[in-house]
Design a protein around this motif. Structure first.
Motif: not given
Length: 271
Positions: A64-70
């Protein structure tokens, strides 16, 4: 799709279907970039997968952490050099009627079950397009085919995964990237135990739901993983896991509005 020598990114790899899929892929010679929010569970899966002699990297993060996925694609490329297969498996559950659910819990579920699927796909699609043959596998649910009362949030997320996957498949037609959507039925995982419930629900109500789920969540995760892997290797557009899901999928097609009249109460369903 030839699995041996491929690089697979797999979310929700710390337990349940995710762990079973990781081990099944490893036995086929597939190298793994494993993702899970629980670092300890993730490490256990990775250690077991390495017994098959494949390269395994661990990526503990919240999907759910978009910055981590990026930044995840860059990390995977650093460890593996390419990506051939993306399996969006991570998921959570939330039981209760819509008017019993808090905004925070509803958003929590949608962020993990659906938004993360979209974000992971957006992040890795450019890398998948570079391969001669690649595949995106999105895990929906039996509750992405049928919609029991008391599961409005979960069904919303899993129907969304189904619709997104089906449309994406058509949009990617003619490209090297195929799309598979998976609908597991009653798989014996811990998702019911970790599910959130209605605001103010008592422990007795929660135990009733857990007992009901335990009666129907019976297929071993390893068996489910075997079915899913066969579907991936055969480039199937849709994989239905379990006789319960197969029968109910046909019943829903025949009686799309009134099928509930013929069914007993499902786990988590509340009338």
């Amino acid at each position: 799709m030839k699995i041996q020598g491929c690089i697979a990114v797999l979310t929700g790899a710390g337990s349940g279907i995710g762990r079973a899929l990781a081990l099944a892929l490893a036995r086929e010679g597939c190298h793994l970039a494993l993702v899970d929010i629980n670092a300890n569970n993730l490490r256990e899966t990775a250690e077991q997968a390495r017994h098959s002699g494949v390269n395994v990297t661990e990526h503990p993060l919240d999907v759910a952490d978009r910055s981590a996925i990026a930044v995840l694609p860059e990390q995977v490329i650093a460890g593996h050099g390419q990506v051939d297969l993306l399996i969006n498996n991570a998921g959570v559950a939330l039981g209760g009627h819509f008017d019993q659910l808090s905004v925070e819990n509803f958003d929590w579920l949608m962020a993990i079950n659906f938004d993360a699927v979209v974000c992971m796909t957006r992040a890795f699609l450019p890398l998948l397009r570079q391969r001669p043959a690649a595949r995106i596998v999105n895990v929906s649910s039996l509750f992405g085919l049928i919609a029991p009362a008391g599961q409005s949030a979960y069904c919303a997320s899993k129907f969304a995964v189904r619709g997104f996957s089906n449309a994406l498949r058509e949009e990617l037609a003619g490209s090297p990237v195929g799309v598979t959507v998976v609908h597991p039925g009653g798989i014996a995982t811990s998702i019911a135990n970790s599910a959130r419930g209605p605001e103010g629900a008592c422990e007795q109500e929660r135990q009733i739901q857990l007992d009901r789920a335990a009666k129907l969540l019976r297929m071993p995760p390893a068996k489910a993983a075997e079915i899913i892997l066969k579907g991936i290797m055969r480039d199937k557009a849709r994989v239905i896991v379990g006789n319960d899901a197969l029968i109910l999928s046909w019943l829903e097609r025949l009686m799309p509005v009134s099928y509930w009249r013929l069914l007993p109460r499902m786990p988590g369903a509340q009338r």
